[in-house]
Each structure stands twice: as structure tokens, then as C-alpha cells.
Design an enzyme around this catalytic site. Structure first.
Site, PDB file in Angstrom:
ATOM      1  N   THR A 122     -49.743 -65.173  -4.199  1.00  0.00           N
ATOM      2  CA  THR A 122     -49.285 -66.091  -3.348  1.00  0.00           C
ATOM      3  C   THR A 122     -49.446 -67.632  -3.913  1.00  0.00           C
ATOM      4  OG1 THR A 122     -51.812 -65.989  -2.721  1.00  0.00           O
ATOM      5  CG2 THR A 122     -50.546 -64.843  -1.225  1.00  0.00           C
ATOM      6  N   GLY A 179     -62.392 -41.714  -9.386  1.00  0.00           N
ATOM      7  CA  GLY A 179     -63.856 -42.367  -9.441  1.00  0.00           C
ATOM      8  C   GLY A 179     -63.918 -43.254 -10.857  1.00  0.00           C
ATOM      9  N   ASP A 205     -45.706 -69.073  -2.966  1.00  0.00           N
ATOM     10  CA  ASP A 205     -45.959 -67.977  -2.257  1.00  0.00           C
ATOM     11  C   ASP A 205     -44.770 -66.972  -2.495  1.00  0.00           C
ATOM     12  OD1 ASP A 205     -47.811 -66.601   0.282  1.00  0.00           O
ATOM     13  OD2 ASP A 205     -45.718 -66.385   0.339  1.00  0.00           O
ATOM     14  N   SER A 265     -47.454 -74.256   0.044  1.00  0.00           N
ATOM     15  CA  SER A 265     -46.123 -74.095  -0.120  1.00  0.00           C
ATOM     16  C   SER A 265     -45.154 -75.280   0.314  1.00  0.00           C
ATOM     17  CB  SER A 265     -45.500 -72.911   0.641  1.00  0.00           C
ATOM     18  OG  SER A 265     -46.150 -71.752   0.331  1.00  0.00           O
ATOM     19  N   ARG A 320     -56.938 -35.632 -18.716  1.00  0.00           N
ATOM     20  CA  ARG A 320     -57.695 -35.119 -17.532  1.00  0.00           C
ATOM     21  C   ARG A 320     -57.005 -33.822 -16.997  1.00  0.00           C
ATOM     22  NH1 ARG A 320     -62.864 -35.563 -14.928  1.00  0.00           N
ATOM     23  NH2 ARG A 320     -62.620 -35.262 -13.100  1.00  0.00           N
ATOM     24  N   GLY A 323     -57.987 -75.472 -10.433  1.00  0.00           N
ATOM     25  CA  GLY A 323     -58.589 -75.270 -11.776  1.00  0.00           C
ATOM     26  C   GLY A 323     -59.080 -76.605 -12.223  1.00  0.00           C
ATOM     27  N   GLU A 354     -48.648 -70.521  -7.409  1.00  0.00           N
ATOM     28  CA  GLU A 354     -47.366 -71.108  -7.852  1.00  0.00           C
ATOM     29  C   GLU A 354     -46.364 -70.603  -6.927  1.00  0.00           C
ATOM     30  OE1 GLU A 354     -47.057 -72.631 -11.107  1.00  0.00           O
ATOM     31  OE2 GLU A 354     -48.960 -73.033 -10.746  1.00  0.00           O
ATOM     32  N   THR A 365     -51.752 -79.164  -4.609  1.00  0.00           N
ATOM     33  CA  THR A 365     -52.172 -78.475  -3.264  1.00  0.00           C
ATOM     34  C   THR A 365     -53.098 -79.101  -2.429  1.00  0.00           C
ATOM     35  OG1 THR A 365     -51.035 -76.128  -4.065  1.00  0.00           O
ATOM     36  CG2 THR A 365     -52.857 -76.106  -2.379  1.00  0.00           C
TER      37      THR A 365
END
Lengths: 688, 688
Positions: free
Chosen positions: B437, B416, B441, B155, B327, B188, B439, B149
């Protein structure tokens, strides 16, 4: 219906034009000057969020920002003039909402201090509290927590476990946490900075010779930390809530109390008081109405979240649309690559959200006006308070959910760039996330709205019955869908009417009255159907009645959503009526139509099932939306520019023009290479 | 249709039961043992994400985790046995997917090193690379970046700007970045740890006496940093991408090259080679097919994201459903408070997502099998490769978008608590965000799928035409909707058929064949309509044709989505057929029906407009969904328990039983208070 040319990126000479400065002024609304001055504060880098800053530093930074706000800026407008404020409730909120552009943590921590903690002293306390406690809260001498929510009870405030029992012997209240679920939780300022808290607890007292009575939830002013050492005071304990999904500039935490004593006068006693001998009194006889009146004073939290959410949506769209107007990807039939916003799907993703942001902005302006009218005292009647609370309960869920959808869509529309923290979108999503569940969980708020709609419907039926006696006719007119749904007569008629004239049908959808009718009719029909379905509850055991409501909970929520969206549409339409410039009015009408028809399209199945639209007309909804998206494409940049955010507010490199520069450089390189004859021959040309 | 009792929380004695261990085994699939051993790694706290850890520390932690994985665990399965691997492609991916439970950064950084960098050497290189370069990449002696990229092209890989020009004089390639947009980006390992990169660049070379030719994108092995000093090598430069919305354990960065020279042999030359004299050769004559073949070797990234996304959804649901079963909030007609999952809306929010997670899991298992068949060589034909790529392009968008929706809904359903980082949900959302998005999009991948669907449709038309010559009849049968939509005959017939017998209509929806027909028919009709609408493109200029495609881009994407969802439904149905225990089969059939009918409900307007469902039957879709939600309620916990995640994987305090303990303590307190006669009298009782 679709052309085979892409819509142009900029309006042609003959097209209508948006008067951007005038539209910006309209959107800034009645508090334009205050908003502008707040946006000037936001432009100061010292107030701006640093993405990725470690939690401990972020918390200290936001506290320091609050102190600067207090000392240098106009943050006390909502307070009484005799304490140095301006008695300006609406204007004050308008300013606070703008802080979301600096850092949502700053907006919310300011909200905790001034909108909740100090505001509770103001609205729930009386003159003695205003004189003794309010100034330090206003001036941040006492950073304070608003201790209402407990680990065990959030939305259901009435069921909190903390108790405040009056001891007539010492004229003190004993604040106590009886079990773990009654710990106060998620409180801003509780983990570190707060030295006092307004604590909500069940007030228990006994008049002389009488049994102990639980008078329900009241608010108490309770010191919690030694301001010099930062240590908890005796009997007070707590925990840090730790890292959160966002808003990490706020030190949320938990508090618990082990028989902590405060003087009788620390009860914030505007709506309920205890005499030295333990006798309880209140200006509101009904405990239920008293409780809701107390909570109602806190509506400003919801109002300001509605405004902040709309602002976050607008920033995200300004970033994504600007980038989409510069970024190119894939060749589109010619040698040149296509700008993202020239893709149909990209317009479909972003432009309806622009329309929603406009609707949310116009609706919020009306909410703020209603808020100011009640809180200024100019129109403070129980009816107006109730209307205000219903409006806030309708709009806050709608705009906060829209903000999450909008920010996320904007982030995805910006691809990898959208995932970089420097481009703001991921941070806005993380910080805004909790807006949908705090200050009233959205799902719970919509149910409040639905109950009000049902109540109004029942009242209108009653009125009809007594006034005109023609309930039967009313029901036939409005409620008959359930009976009709097997033989959709209305739709059958429409199908015939539509046949062969798609243009007329689109003309009707474009019509303001048609949109209003579609949106209004849906709410009314949903409410009427619900009323019919829930009617048997009156003859049932409470348990069965609750189960019946539960079986219709989803429909209740959908009815409230439909109502809220209609409210936004009406506000948009009223806002539109104030536009004088013909070009702006034309473009904004398309935006309003896009909003209205997007709502219809989203619920198209309902309109079809209930015979409100024929299959033929339902198709024209989608094709007219496509046409509107093409018409609006040349105006997209103007529409987001009118939100009025400069680079100092957006602070997203991808919205700075850097992408356009990169694209220009790349295209210039390729052009010059072609021109020089220096370019290598593509292999496929060779083979061909 | 709705009862007035809440559905029970646990199955009654006569109800079907889920055999949880057997269902867990089924879901773990053919790689159950490998998945279990990977989950054992994940249980080690050293591999687990620390929420809120500063970025720099997080990056070092994940690198150290990779080194431990390499030295202690079985991470090289996909590599050739002669290099110490196991030639086990499917099993290797199954293991990597499980790492998402430890930390998505670990999963993705491992994916960069072994799934992209080393894998490119393996699949794009030849023996000399396998011998000289692969071992160090496999054993992390050389952390590497996968430099495909660019800032300007994501893309559209074919349009990248980086060049690699062959210099026959020195027998070297000159790697060069001609402009800012051609910087490699989001890589990366590029910001810090990488000492080499596989760089994708346009290969330019000239055979003796021939002009320079651009042979398109090829991959080159390029050292980028001095491993001892960590400094960039001469001519290489770069930048840190900085803080991201998530995955901050990975050091993403940018790289650029200023005439950097690498030996000729550093071209990964499986699909294209350059002789010492500059002559280019390739086993694939067509440059387009060569390009897609090279990219196709990287499909495993998409396959593993599909699996990881399904895993993230399952974890989020295990957390949210467990909490919802403990809960309590608001009294439900009795003194006791209602468990969240006993609310209709809560079931509506969570249970269809459980069904989707099941569908995604079954579909992923089939994708993994297809992947293994091709990559093992057992079934490596061009057709099977193309099918695999289409399947990955269909499922990866579907499951990654579902994961974001699921994690966000789970977070909101936990209120919360859901916003606290310790409960995992906000972190999962932040980390999984970019899966939609990168590998490929999602929007671009769905368009690839749609083009394949259109191609297949065209081919089937052609086949029909030549084989049977009855195209006209085929069109009338399948494509006639556009002509029919004004007079929905099919629907009119159904309306009559449905009248008066809602039960039969529900019976049909429950029928597997009916669901299949509804889902399949929709895809076929959408594709046929698109084919008709796009047919004129063949006679248009490229620019007009692109505009025509663009005008239908939204429909293309929706057709691909419909196809992908049908694929999931079919995989679910096949998975269901393998269940032998009758109780489990019954409950899982309800889950499958819920999945199928949720898909129908989501597109109800389409079914109505196109005459596939009458208004009456459309209503029964929703009411049958409600009935399924009630039926599944007692099995909700079993269904998420069968995902097989223990507390060491979920690591969410709210899913640990802590909430049940708090609820029990609070209820015990209130009970004992009532029993003791010590409780204060509620004020409203007093007044009443």
C-alpha cells in the site's frame, strides 16, 4: 446491467432497512447473555492488549489477566458443578471465544489452562484426578502445560516419541524423551509459568509373565517445576520458544524428560489403566478407536478457534467498513471527493468478506450446539461425536483461513492507517496467523473431512447396492461427469436455455434451491470422482496406494473445502429463516446470495468444465454479484454494526469517527475558502 | 495421467540437472558483483534484524546501521560523481534491494534517506541545492523526512492541503498546515531522527500586480529540528506514528507547520521557480504534466520495492523448500515417514510460488535496465519515462502481493516452526505487509496501468482508422467476444479438435507460442471489452462518467494484473533464452511452463467463458500442471539454492540442516531399537 449512478451510501426511504438490534441479537445466538457479559470483561482496559509491549512484560500481563479472570469472572462454567462449575460446555466456549477481542494471547492462554490442561484432567482422568488435581488446575494454583506436540511430530500425534514405561516394582511410570525430535514443543505455559503438565506419551507395560507392550498414546500428569523457585524438577528440562510471529503474551516452550518418575495414579486413566501388577485394561478394545476417542475429547479447541476466528473477522470488517464509509480519496467527477466504499473495487474487496463472516457466524452457532449436545451428555453417541469432530474439522480451517484473508484485506483497504498497530488489524493478523496450523493443521483437517466424505459415499453405494441393486443408475446420475466431460451435454442444453434471457437466468441464481443445487452437486461430484479415482488403491501395495492418494491430495482437500463452504451456506440459510423483520430478511437474503454466488464464482471453472453452468450463465454469476454489491452498499454499515462491537472492543482510532471529523474539517475549510473569495486561482484555470 | 509412484526427491542419473552456480549467476543479473558485495554486508550480524527487539532500541539500531553504511559502504552510487557518487542508478538500486535480507527496516530507512530525501534534492533541486544541501543529506549529517503524504491524502498527492505561499516582501515561502487532515503522516525519520524534510506543498504566489495563483504541488527544503537538542524548530510540530505492523526500525511520524518561513531558495526549483518579485516560471507549461514529471523522478521507490519483494519471496521459498526436503510427517505406506515435499499438496503450495519468484526476478531485471537507461540519461525520452513508470506500476503490485502470498504460504508450510520468529517468515510478512500500500497503493497503481492500456488501445484504433480505414474488421477480429459469448463458436471448434487426443492438447500447452497467445489474447480482449464498455463515458456528465468507470473498476484492475503477469512471463521467456546449459534450460523451461499454466489455471473460467479453451483442454491445464510439479520435484532444492542465499542470509534454524539431523537421530533410534529386539510389541500386533 450496470447503472451509471453510484449506489447510495444510505438506504432510501423506500428501501428495506436492517433492524440492527434484532440482527445483533440473532448473531449473538443462544448464548447472547453470556457473550454480552464476556464482552463487558473485554471492555476493561486491564484485559486489553498493549500493541508493541515487550515480550516479557506481555507474558506477565496475560498471566495476571488469567488470575483476574479466575478470581472475578465466570471462567469455570465447563467444569462439574460439584467442583464449582456449571456443567455448561457450550456456554463456556462462547465466553472464551469473546476474549479474542481483548487479546488473542489471553484467549489462547486461557484455552491452554482451562480448555486443554484442566480439560484433559477432566475428560481423560477419573474421579481421583477430579478430586486431587482438578481444583488446583481450575483455580490456577497450578498453571499447566498441555504436552502433546513434539518437535518431531505435530499433526501425527500417534507417532510421538516420548515414552511412559510402567515399573511394577515401584508402581511408577517412567517418563522419558529418547531423542531431540521427541522434545515437547510449542507448549503454552512451558517456558515460564507452568508447574505441571499433562504429558502425552506411549504407555509401555508388561502384565506378569508377559512381554512389554506398547499401548499407544496416553496422558500423564507430571509436575515439572518447583512452584516456589520456578526451577525445573529433577530430570525435567526445557527451553523457551522465544519470540513468535504473534501471541507473544503466551510463554511457549519446550520440555524434555530424563527418566522422570510419576506415581501409577498419575496416568489419566479414563480410557486405559494399568493395575499395580502392570496389567493393562481399557474400556475400548481397539487401540485405534481408543486413541481417536481420547483425542476427540479435545475437540473443543477446534470449536473455540472457529468461533474466535469468526469474531476476529467481524472486528476487522467493522473497522474497515466504518473507515471506508468516512474516508474520502480522489474526486469522483464532482468537486467533492469520493467515500472509499463508493468505489466498486472497495465493495468487491470488503462486502463478500462481510457475507463470509455472517456465514461463519451462523455455522459456528450450529457447531457450538452440536458440541454442547455431545459434551453435556444429552446426545453423546459415537455417531454424534464423529459428526461433531467432522464438523469441527471442516469449519475450523474454513473460518481461520477466512480470518487471515479478511484481516489482511481489511488492513490493505485501510492503507497506511491499517498498518498502524493502534488500528488493530496488523496485530489481529499476527496473532491469528497460527490458528491455521495449530490445533490441527488446516490441510490435515480438510483431509480428515475428505476421508469421511469418501467413507460416507462408499457406505451409500453399498447401501444402494444391497437395498435397490441399481448402482448402475446411481453412477450414471451422479458420477458420470468423467465420461461426459468431453461432450458437455448439460451445458449445451443450458446454453440453449439461456439464450436471449439473461433476466431469467439471474432469477434462477437468486433462487435458494439453485444455489443449494450448485453447491451440493459440486461436493457430490467431486467425491464421486475421487472415489472412482482412488478405487484401485484397494488392490495396490500400501506404498503405491499412498502414492495414489498423494496424487489426488489436492482434490481431496478441495472437496473438503467445498463441503465446508456448503455447510456454512446451509447454516446461513437456516439462520436467515429465523429472521422475521421483512427489511432485515430482504437484506440478509442478499448477503446470503452474495455468499453463495461468491462461492460459485470462485469455482466457476469447475462449473463450466463439468457442464453445470453455460458460459452465458457463468457471466450472469459475476454480473449478479456486482448487482448485489450495489444493493448492499447502503446497508454495509448496518451489517457491520450488527456484529455488536462498540468502540471499547474495536479500539481502532480510524473506526471512532475521527476520520469523519477530519474530512468534515477539511471540507469546511475548502468551502469557506471558496466562499470568502480568498482562494488562489488554480494555474490551470488561468491557462484555460 | 498420474503415476502411482511418488516422484523421486533427487534427479536420477538420466535426468536433466540444474547447473546451480550458472543459474545463480543468471539470476543475479547484470549487477551480480554489486549484489554479491551487498550480500556480504548483509552477512554481518550488526546489520541483521533482532526479532522481538523493543521498538525504541530497534529504531536506534537501524539509524546506527545507516551511519555505518554511509561511512563504510558504497551507498552513494546513484549520486553525481562530482559529489563523490558514481552516477550509477541501476547498480545503486540493485544494492539497496539486497538490504531487505538484513532487515526490511534498514532497506526502507535507507530508501527514505537516500532514495527519497536526498534523491528529491538531487532530482527536483538545481545546482545550488546540490552544492549546499545534497552533501549533508548524502552523508547523513542531516537525516531527512520525505514529507509528501498527508493524513488526508495518500494516493491522491495532487489534493494535499499543505500550502507554501510566497511572501515577496521577505522573499520567503510560508509553509502552513491549514487543517488536521493536512498533517504530513507516515514519514520515516519524522518521529525522531529527521532534522530537515523535503515538504510537498501547493505553491501559491502572485506576480506583481497579478492575483494569487495556486501552481500546484512543489517541493521545499524545510529544517524541522534543532540538530543539537532534537527539539522541533519554532512553528513545526509533530507526533510519533507509534508501533506499526512491521518496519519498526523506522521512526515514522507526523509533521505540521504553523506559518513556518523558509528562504525563497529552499524551493527545489528544477521544474518550477519563483523570481524574487513573485513571478512564477516553469520549463513545463502544463501544470498536469509538470506534476507528473516531478512525481516521475521518484519512480525508483517503486522499482526498488519490486526488487526487494522478489528477494523476500526467494528467501521465504529457500527456507520453506529446504525444510520441506528434510521434515517428515506421517508414514506413507512404508515404515518410514514421508518428506513433506513428497506430498502432492505441499508441492502444489510451494512450487508454483518458486516459478512466480523466478518470473518476478527476470521481470525485475528488465525494470532495472529500463530505470537505468532513463536515469543515466542514455535513453531519457518522455516515451521511455512513461514506459518505465507504467512498467513499475505494473510490476510493483504484482511482486509485492506475490511476496505476501509467498511468505504466508511458506510460513504455513513450515507449521509451528514457521510461526517462531527465529525462522524469519513471520517477520518478513509483517515487514513486507506495507509494501502493497505504500509508494503507490497497489490498487491505484494497477488502475494507472489500465488507463495506459486503454489509451494505447484507443491510439491503435485511431491509427488503424486513419491508416487503413478497416476499423470494422479489427473490431470483428479482436473485440467480438461480447457479441460471441452466448454462442461460443471458438470453443465448440476446439472441443471437436480435442476429442480423443489429450496428448496433443498437452503438447500445445507446453508450446511457448500457445502460452504467449493465451496470455496476450486475454489482455487484449479484456482491454477491448473495457474500451467498448467505457466508450459512452465521453458523452456523459463527469459524475456519470466517474460512476461508469467505477462500475468497471474491478475489470480495469484485473486487466492490469493480466498485463503485468504477461510482462513477467515474457521476461521469464527472454531470460530462459539466455540459458546455455541444456539441463538447466530443460528444468527452467518446466518452471516457465508452470508459471504460464498457473496463470492460465487461475483464470480458467475466463478462458472457458470466452471460448479460448474447451472444457477438455481446460482439464489438461490442471493435469499438465500436476505433471510439471512431479517433474520439478527432484529439482526443487537446486531451484531455491540458485537464489544464492547462504545460511548467513536466511538465518532460519529450520533451513540449517538441524531438522535433517533430528530426523536422522530419531530414525537411527527406532532402527536400533528394532534391531536390538528391545522394542515393546505394539498392542495392535498383539490383538491381530
Amino acid at each position: 446491467m450496470t447503472t451509471t449512478d453510484r449506489p447510495p451510501a444510505r438506504p432510501a426511504a423506500a428501501d428495506p432497512r436492517v433492524d440492527v438490534p434484532a440482527l445483533e441479537e440473532l448473531l449473538l445466538g443462544r448464548y447472547a447473555d453470556l457473550r454480552r457479559s464476556a464482552r463487558a470483561i473485554v471492555a476493561d482496559p486491564d484485559f486489553q492488549k498493549i500493541e508493541g509491549q515487550p515480550v516479557a512484560e506481555h507474558r506477565e500481563r496475560v498471566l495476571a489477566q488469567l488470575r483476574r479472570l479466575e478470581s472475578e469472572h465466570d471462567v469455570l462454567r465447563a467444569f462439574p458443578s460439584r467442583h464449582g462449575g456449571s456443567d455448561d460446555h457450550g456456554g463456556s466456549l462462547a465466553r472464551f471465544e469473546e476474549l479474542v477481542a481483548a487479546d488473542p494471547s489471553l484467549q489462547i492462554k486461557a484455552g491452554v489452562q482451562w480448555g486443554l490442561f484442566a480439560s484433559a484432567i477432566l475428560h481423560l482422568g477419573t474421579e481421583r484426578h477430579h478430586d486431587t488435581l482438578l481444583p488446583d488446575a481450575m483455580h490456577l494454583q497450578v498453571p499447566g502445560a498441555f504436552a502433546m506436540t513434539e518437535t518431531g511430530h505435530g499433526s501425527d500425534v500417534a507417532s510421538i516419541g516420548t515414552t511412559a514405561e510402567y515399573d511394577a516394582g515401584t508402581q511408577e511410570f517412567v517418563i522419558h524423551t529418547p531423542f531431540r525430535g521427541a522434545w515437547k514443543d510449542y507448549l503454552g505455559n512451558a517456558a515460564l509459568h507452568g508447574t505441571a503438565a499433562v504429558v502425552f506419551a506411549k504407555l509401555i507395560t508388561a502384565a506378569p509373565g508377559q512381554p512389554r507392550v506398547d499401548h499407544g498414546v496416553h496422558a500423564f500428569y507430571v509436575p515439572i517445576r518447583d512452584p516456589r523457585t520456578g526451577e525445573f524438577l529433577p530430570g525435567v528440562g526445557g527451553e523457551d520458544d522465544g519470540v513468535k510471529g504473534g501471541l507473544n503474551g503466551i510463554d511457549n516452550g519446550r520440555l524434555h524428560f530424563d527418566h522422570v518418575r510419576v506415581p501409577r495414579t498419575h496416568l489419566l486413566n479414563r480410557y486405559g489403566d494399568v493395575a499395580p501388577d502392570g496389567t493393562y485394561s481399557s474400556p475400548i478394545a481397539s487401540p485405534g478407536r481408543r486413541f481417536f476417542t481420547m483425542l476427540g475429547t479435545l475437540v473443543q479447541g477446534r470449536v473455540s478457534l472457529d468461533g474466535a476466528a469468526a469474531n476476529a473477522s467481524k472486528m476487522a470488517l467493522a473497522i474497515a467498513v466504518t473507515y471506508a464509509n468516512q474516508r474520502r480519496q480522489f474526486a469522483g467527477g464532482t468537486a467533492d471527493e469520493v467515500v472509499l466504499l463508493d468505489y466498486g473495487q472497495h465493495r468487491r474487496r470488503l462486502l463478500p468478506l462481510v457475507a463470509e463472516a455472517y456465514a461463519a457466524t451462523f455455522a459456528h452457532e450450529e457447531l457450538l450446539a452440536a458440541f454442547d449436545e455431545v459434551f453435556s451428555g444429552r446426545g453423546d453417541t459415537p455417531e454424534k461425536r464423529e459428526d461433531l469432530e467432522t464438523l469441527a474439522a471442516a469449519l475450523k480451517p474454513t473460518s481461520t483461513w477466512a480470518a487471515l484473508r479478511t484481516v489482511q484485506t481489511a488492513r490493505e483497504a485501510c492503507g497506511g492507517q491499517g498498518f498502524l498497530a493502534e488500528n488493530r488489524l496488523t496485530g489481529l493478523h499476527a496473532d491469528l496467523d497460527v490458528y491455521v496450523t495449530f490445533e490441527g493443521d488446516n490441510t490435515v483437517l480438510y483431509q480428515l473431512v475428505a476421508k469421511r466424505l469418501l467413507g460416507d459415499y462408499a457406505a451409500s453405494l453399498k447401501a444402494l447396492q444391497s437395498d435397490r441393486g441399481d448402482l448402475a443408475r446411481f453412477v450414471v446420475d451422479k458420477v458420470a461427469d468423467a465420461a461426459l466431460h468431453r461432450t458437455p451435454l448439460v451445458r449445451a442444453v443450458q446454453t440453449l436455455g439461456d439464450r436471449g434471457d439473461a433476466r431469467r437466468s439471474v432469477g434462477q441464481l437468486r433462487d435458494e434451491a439453485t444455489q443449494r443445487e450448485l453447491l451440493t452437486d459440486r461436493v457430490e461430484a467431486m467425491v464421486a470422482q475421487l472415489a472412482q479415482a482412488l478405487a484401485p488403491a484397494r488392490r495396490m501395495s500400501p506404498e503405491k496406494a499412498a502414492a495414489l492418494f498423494d496424487a489426488h491430495q489436492h482434490e481431496l482437500i478441495e472437496a473438503a473445502r467445498a463441503h465446508a463452504e456448503r455447510v456454512q451456506w446451509e447454516a446461513f440459510t437456516r439462520g436467515l429463516a429465523r429472521v422475521e423483520d421483512p427489511g432485515t430478511r430482504q437484506v440478509l437474503t442478499w448477503v446470503r446470495d452474495l455468499f453463495g454466488l461468491t462461492l460459485v464464482e470462485r469455482n466457476l471453472a469447475w462449473y463450466l468444465i463439468h457442464g453445470r453452468l453455460s458460459a452465458g450463465r457463468a457471466r450472469t454469476v459475476t454480473s449478479y454479484i456486482e448487482r448485489l454489491l450495489e444493493r448492499l452498499r447502503p446497508h454495509a454499515q448496518d451489517l457491520v454494526d450488527a456484529f455488536g462491537y462498540g468502540p471499547e472492543h474495536l479500539r481502532a482510532p480510524i473506526a471512532s469517527g475521527a476520520e469523519a471529523q477530519r474530512q468534515d474539517e477539511a471540507r469546511a475549510y475548502l468551502r469557506s475558502q471558496r466562499a470568502s473569495g480568498d482562494a488562489p486561482v488554480p494555474e490551470k484555470h488561468l491557462k484555460g
